[in-house]
Design a protein around this motif. Sequence first.
Motif, PDB file in Angstrom:
ATOM      1  N   GLY A 212       3.337   9.589  -3.263  1.00  0.00           N
ATOM      2  CA  GLY A 212       4.300   9.543  -2.297  1.00  0.00           C
ATOM      3  C   GLY A 212       3.596   8.225  -1.030  1.00  0.00           C
ATOM      4  N   ALA A 213       2.442   8.349  -0.864  1.00  0.00           N
ATOM      5  CA  ALA A 213       1.796   7.187  -0.168  1.00  0.00           C
ATOM      6  C   ALA A 213       1.810   6.578  -0.669  1.00  0.00           C
ATOM      7  CB  ALA A 213       0.279   8.119   0.245  1.00  0.00           C
ATOM      8  N   PHE A 214       1.227   6.447  -1.945  1.00  0.00           N
ATOM      9  CA  PHE A 214       0.927   4.534  -2.538  1.00  0.00           C
ATOM     10  C   PHE A 214       2.478   4.021  -2.317  1.00  0.00           C
ATOM     11  CE2 PHE A 214      -2.292   6.286  -4.680  1.00  0.00           C
ATOM     12  CZ  PHE A 214      -3.552   5.644  -4.041  1.00  0.00           C
ATOM     13  N   ILE A 215       3.497   4.738  -2.658  1.00  0.00           N
ATOM     14  CA  ILE A 215       4.790   4.419  -2.745  1.00  0.00           C
ATOM     15  C   ILE A 215       5.232   3.402  -1.242  1.00  0.00           C
ATOM     16  CG2 ILE A 215       7.539   4.581  -3.195  1.00  0.00           C
ATOM     17  CD1 ILE A 215       7.096   6.538  -5.918  1.00  0.00           C
ATOM     18  N   ALA A 216       5.072   4.470  -1.145  1.00  0.00           N
ATOM     19  CA  ALA A 216       5.190   3.654   0.909  1.00  0.00           C
ATOM     20  C   ALA A 216       4.731   2.871   1.562  1.00  0.00           C
ATOM     21  CB  ALA A 216       5.338   5.269   1.818  1.00  0.00           C
ATOM     22  N   GLY A 217       3.409   2.906   1.194  1.00  0.00           N
ATOM     23  CA  GLY A 217       2.793   1.797   1.241  1.00  0.00           C
ATOM     24  C   GLY A 217       3.019   0.422   0.203  1.00  0.00           C
ATOM     25  N   ALA A 218       3.352   0.612  -0.458  1.00  0.00           N
ATOM     26  CA  ALA A 218       3.621  -0.037  -1.945  1.00  0.00           C
ATOM     27  C   ALA A 218       3.823  -2.318  -1.235  1.00  0.00           C
ATOM     28  CB  ALA A 218       4.636   0.200  -3.227  1.00  0.00           C
ATOM     29  N   ARG A 219       4.337  -2.315  -0.579  1.00  0.00           N
ATOM     30  CA  ARG A 219       4.874  -3.423  -0.079  1.00  0.00           C
ATOM     31  C   ARG A 219       4.026  -3.440   1.347  1.00  0.00           C
ATOM     32  NH1 ARG A 219      11.814  -3.324  -0.894  1.00  0.00           N
ATOM     33  NH2 ARG A 219      10.993  -3.062  -3.134  1.00  0.00           N
TER      34      ARG A 219
END
Length: 175
Positions: free
Chosen positions: A12-19
């Motif tokens: 979730g942290a990686f997805i939230a910070g993907a952009r």
Amino acid sequence: MVVISVGLIVLGAFIAGARDLSFDFYGYFVVFLSNITTAIYLATIAGIGKSSGLNSFGLMWCNGIICGPVLLFWTYIRGDLEMTFHFPYLFSFGFMVVLLFSCILAFFLNYSIFLNTTLNSAVTQTICGNLKDLFTIGLGWIIFGGLPFDILNVLGQLLGFVGSGLYAYYKLVGK
């Protein structure tokens, strides 16, 4: 299942910070350090509260006695103490009222954290903190705006929250 729930939080942290194209190492380091120290702090409160028999007020008192001098020294070294004494509105009525209410709210927040951690566990306090963060972020987003809607950010935040809920559930069931 605990490892899977932690993996869900990290995903979730990686997805939230993907952009996040404005990667700031210092910012990420400070957040990481904050998370680590918060986990240690909550685990310490839970451990000392159970082993010493102190109630929430006793734990808060000991915390203040130990951390107060360190905080005072740190503010002196950084120059914040001097800046405070030179603040032009330091003794104005409006500032004093706001400062008083801020201190009262901080006391009740700390008391609720200590009480929740000693009566339940550090994991329960972490879930409560995540729930508080979810509402604070959502309310801030609605009231103040400023951030464009990004489905990946929202999905990442939700995955992190679900992962932390699953973590608490599996830690509770595992006992």
